[in-house]
Design a protein around this motif. Structure first.
Motif, mmCIF file in Angstrom:
data_model
loop_
_atom_site.group_PDB
_atom_site.id
_atom_site.type_symbol
_atom_site.label_atom_id
_atom_site.label_comp_id
_atom_site.label_asym_id
_atom_site.label_seq_id
_atom_site.Cartn_x
_atom_site.Cartn_y
_atom_site.Cartn_z
ATOM 1 N N ILE A 125 -6.670 44.776 -7.870
ATOM 2 C CA ILE A 125 -6.934 46.214 -7.885
ATOM 3 C C ILE A 125 -6.981 46.788 -6.484
ATOM 4 N N HIS A 126 -7.365 45.985 -5.492
ATOM 5 C CA HIS A 126 -7.445 46.495 -4.126
ATOM 6 C C HIS A 126 -6.053 46.667 -3.512
ATOM 7 N N GLN A 127 -5.098 45.839 -3.920
ATOM 8 C CA GLN A 127 -3.720 46.070 -3.483
ATOM 9 C C GLN A 127 -3.197 47.382 -4.056
ATOM 10 N N VAL A 128 -3.535 47.656 -5.308
ATOM 11 C CA VAL A 128 -3.155 48.924 -5.921
ATOM 12 C C VAL A 128 -3.766 50.093 -5.151
ATOM 13 N N LEU A 129 -5.047 49.997 -4.852
ATOM 14 C CA LEU A 129 -5.742 51.097 -4.183
ATOM 15 C C LEU A 129 -5.283 51.253 -2.730
ATOM 16 N N ASP A 130 -4.935 50.149 -2.071
ATOM 17 C CA ASP A 130 -4.400 50.247 -0.705
ATOM 18 C C ASP A 130 -3.061 50.984 -0.710
ATOM 19 N N ARG A 131 -2.251 50.707 -1.721
ATOM 20 C CA ARG A 131 -0.973 51.416 -1.832
ATOM 21 C C ARG A 131 -1.216 52.910 -2.059
ATOM 22 N N VAL A 132 -2.138 53.224 -2.935
ATOM 23 C CA VAL A 132 -2.465 54.620 -3.216
ATOM 24 C C VAL A 132 -2.999 55.305 -1.963
ATOM 25 N N ARG A 133 -3.853 54.616 -1.233
ATOM 26 C CA ARG A 133 -4.424 55.192 -0.019
ATOM 27 C C ARG A 133 -3.331 55.491 1.006
ATOM 28 N N ALA A 134 -2.393 54.553 1.173
ATOM 29 C CA ALA A 134 -1.313 54.766 2.136
ATOM 30 C C ALA A 134 -0.484 55.993 1.766
ATOM 31 N N GLN A 166 0.152 54.656 -10.594
ATOM 32 C CA GLN A 166 0.318 56.031 -11.066
ATOM 33 C C GLN A 166 -1.026 56.639 -11.458
ATOM 34 N N VAL A 167 -1.858 55.857 -12.141
ATOM 35 C CA VAL A 167 -3.178 56.333 -12.561
ATOM 36 C C VAL A 167 -4.012 56.749 -11.357
ATOM 37 N N PHE A 168 -4.160 55.844 -10.391
ATOM 38 C CA PHE A 168 -5.080 56.112 -9.290
ATOM 39 C C PHE A 168 -4.492 57.069 -8.254
ATOM 40 N N LEU A 169 -3.179 57.119 -8.146
ATOM 41 C CA LEU A 169 -2.575 58.123 -7.268
ATOM 42 C C LEU A 169 -2.850 59.522 -7.812
ATOM 43 N N ASN A 170 -2.773 59.679 -9.121
ATOM 44 C CA ASN A 170 -3.064 60.972 -9.734
ATOM 45 C C ASN A 170 -4.522 61.354 -9.518
ATOM 46 N N LEU A 171 -5.437 60.407 -9.728
ATOM 47 C CA LEU A 171 -6.861 60.701 -9.561
ATOM 48 C C LEU A 171 -7.201 61.011 -8.110
ATOM 49 N N THR A 239 -5.782 72.716 -17.494
ATOM 50 C CA THR A 239 -5.732 72.666 -16.037
ATOM 51 C C THR A 239 -6.404 73.897 -15.454
ATOM 52 N N SER A 240 -6.880 73.737 -14.221
ATOM 53 C CA SER A 240 -7.427 74.874 -13.481
ATOM 54 C C SER A 240 -6.482 75.303 -12.369
ATOM 55 N N LYS A 241 -5.348 74.592 -12.223
ATOM 56 C CA LYS A 241 -4.402 74.894 -11.150
ATOM 57 C C LYS A 241 -3.458 76.014 -11.578
ATOM 58 N N THR A 242 -3.197 76.916 -10.655
ATOM 59 C CA THR A 242 -2.314 78.035 -10.955
ATOM 60 C C THR A 242 -0.927 77.574 -11.367
ATOM 61 N N MET A 243 -0.395 76.555 -10.678
ATOM 62 C CA MET A 243 0.938 76.047 -10.958
ATOM 63 C C MET A 243 0.897 74.714 -11.696
ATOM 64 N N GLY A 244 -0.263 74.325 -12.212
ATOM 65 C CA GLY A 244 -0.391 73.032 -12.870
ATOM 66 C C GLY A 244 0.112 73.061 -14.303
ATOM 67 N N ALA A 245 0.617 71.889 -14.761
ATOM 68 C CA ALA A 245 1.098 71.777 -16.137
ATOM 69 C C ALA A 245 0.024 71.271 -17.080
ATOM 70 N N GLY A 246 -1.050 70.707 -16.534
ATOM 71 C CA GLY A 246 -2.118 70.194 -17.385
ATOM 72 C C GLY A 246 -1.750 68.902 -18.088
ATOM 73 N N LEU A 247 -0.867 68.108 -17.490
ATOM 74 C CA LEU A 247 -0.439 66.859 -18.106
ATOM 75 C C LEU A 247 -0.915 65.624 -17.343
ATOM 76 N N GLY A 248 -1.334 65.794 -16.101
ATOM 77 C CA GLY A 248 -1.688 64.655 -15.264
ATOM 78 C C GLY A 248 -2.806 63.814 -15.824
ATOM 79 N N LEU A 249 -3.951 64.410 -16.121
ATOM 80 C CA LEU A 249 -5.097 63.644 -16.611
ATOM 81 C C LEU A 249 -4.876 63.151 -18.034
#
Length: 287
Positions: A125-134, A166-171, A239-249
């Motif tokens: 999981i830390h390799q996943v999170l390191d990729r997301v962080r980068a 994909q999950v953690f990059l979105n979050l 969604t609360s975003k003006t241009m958001g689709a409300g599909l991410g979460l």
């Protein structure tokens, strides 16, 4: 002690019915178990199931009826761009950009029309999170304080590495956007991992229990989730975003469910935390 027909409110999600039992443990704590009656987190129920089915049908229809014409429109706009006056080239590029945006939306909706089957491979999981962080540091996290608080002793989770990225990059992206919205250059996002003993989940069929003790928390110091959105945050088109689709979460919740995990959140002004629980091994025990 046992009780039937309880109404449970958990993790900010809509209430669900369950039978409960409480038993004392040797260390003085109390073990609480819940037998879901009509479904709970990650289980399709009533209007939620109907809503998901409508999204599935809509995703398939859009993919089939819209993507092919979009390709023609984009190609025509690119041809026009090469033959128009300089002052009109921006309008042709606008058509190209808008077509690309619609295609991205259709691609995301198409994901709901497919059954998600996650690989069952060991994932650090830390390799996943390191990729997301980068990815975040070079993009949406620019100008923010991005912190990690990792438990290095965590065992691997079981699942699909690309889906988890994909999950953690979105979050993390959502957390960064919330932190940026403070507007005072004091935005902060913290990623935490931990092992939570005793977290177990029963499958929707009710026969087996799976251990899900690996916890990842994504915390930001943004303004918080609006109260009117909290009960429906993981539903499509919320969604609360003006241009958001409300599909991410909604897609995040679907991918986590495919991994046999759970997602929840808590939010108040200045502090929002999304928590993901994942299994560490395919441990299935007959109930």
């Amino acid at each position: 002690m046992r009780e039937r027909g309880l109404e449970i409110v958990l993790f900010g999600h809509p209430p669900f019915d369950a039978d409960g039992a409480a038993a004392p443990m040797d260390d003085g704590s109390i073990l609480l178990t819940l037998q879901v009656r009509h479904g709970a987190l990650g289980v399709e129920r009533g209007a939620e199931a109907a809503g998901l089915r409508s999204v599935v049908g809509l995703g398939r229809m859009l993919a089939h009826e819209i993507k092919n014409p979009l390709a023609g429109i984009r190609g025509a706009a690119q041809l026009l761009k090469t033959g128009v006056r300089v002052e009109d080239a921006a309008l042709a590029q606008l058509i190209v950009d808008e077509v690309d945006r619609i295609k991205r939306l259709v691609d995301r909706m198409e994901a709901f029309s497919e059954e998600v089957i996650a690989d069952q491979e060991p994932v650090n999981i830390h390799q996943v999170l390191d990729r997301v962080r980068a990815l975040a540091v070079n993009g949406v996290a620019d100008g923010l304080t991005l912190r990690e608080n990792y438990d290095p002793s965590l065992p691997p989770t079981i699942g699909d590495e690309d889906m988890l990225i994909q999950v953690f990059l979105n979050l993390v992206k959502n957390a960064c956007e919330a932190a940026h919205s403070r507007g005072d250059n004091r935005g902060q996002v913290t990623i935490t991992t931990a092992y939570r003993h005793g977290v177990r989940m029963r499958t929707t069929q009710g026969q087996k229990v799976r251990s899900a003790p690996l916890e990842v928390r994504i915390q930001d110091n943004g303004p918080g989730v609006a109260p009117d959105l909290r009960e429906h945050l993981f539903e499509p088109f919320v969604t609360s975003k003006t241009m958001g689709a409300g599909l991410g979460l909604a897609l995040v919740a679907k991918l986590i469910t495919a991994h046999g995990g759970l997602i929840d959140f808590e939010s108040e002004p200045g502090r929002t935390v999304f928590r993901v629980l994942l299994p560490i091994e395919p441990e299935l025990v007959t109930a």
